[in-house]
Design a protein around this motif. Structure first.
Motif: not given
Length: 191
Positions: A24-42
């Protein structure tokens, strides 16, 4: 109390979410929070399982490489001759699964990160060595210089992949055909 058996499920969900977020971002310019939210966890749980974004990314790339390995093994199992083995390796390298937008973004990130992150460089080097070893094995009965030819084909595959991934107008089959033509040039036309 922790739920028994949930760790592998949660790790897999985080890996899948990482690939999707990178896509979605096209790079590693993402946060662990975004990853966790997409995975449905903290994000705390994500940090607990992986430690940080770089470790989650490495786990995601390992999964992509495992998926690629499944594609390679399936092709090699159907290959009755050394030439067919080389063709199977080329075909697997240009399989549609390798060109999912999120997978392309992850590969591009891997190449970019390898310049500055030793663990990422190690993973990229491992992929390149395996590809070269498989190509060398396939080319050994067909070529006077199988190692050199495998190195050349591996570099061509990587370059063609990057071109096909970055140029939406490029037809994927063209990249595969170009690599197969290079194989013909190196070892002769198919019999």
């Amino acid at each position: 109390m922790p739920k028994v058996g949930m760790e592998p499920i949660r790790r897999a969900a985080l890996v899948e979410a990482t690939i999707a977020e990178i896509g979605a971002a096209g790079s590693l310019d993402i946060t662990v929070g975004q990853i966790a939210k997409r995975a449905g966890m903290s994000s705390a749980l994500a940090h607990h399982y992986f430690g940080g974004k770089d470790q989650i990314f490495l786990a995601a790339m390992r999964q992509i490489l495992r998926d690629f390995g499944v594609e390679v093994v399936a092709g090699l199992r159907r290959a009755p001759t050394p030439r067919a083995r080389a063709e199977a390796l080329i075909t697997a390298s240009f399989a549609p699964s390798c060109f999912a937008p999120a997978t392309i973004s992850a590969w591009m990130t891997l190449y970019a990160q390898a310049a500055t992150h030793p663990q990422t460089r190690r993973l990229l080097t491992l992929y390149q060595r395996r590809l070269r070893a498989n190509l060398t094995h396939a080319l050994r009965p067909l070529s006077a210089t199988p190692g050199t030819d495998a190195e050349m084909l591996g570099a061509l595959i990587d370059g063609l992949y990057l071109r096909a991934a970055l140029a939406p107008d490029t037809i994927l089959a063209d990249a595969r055909t170009t690599a197969l033509r290079a194989l013909d040039t190196l070892i002769g036309q198919p019999t």
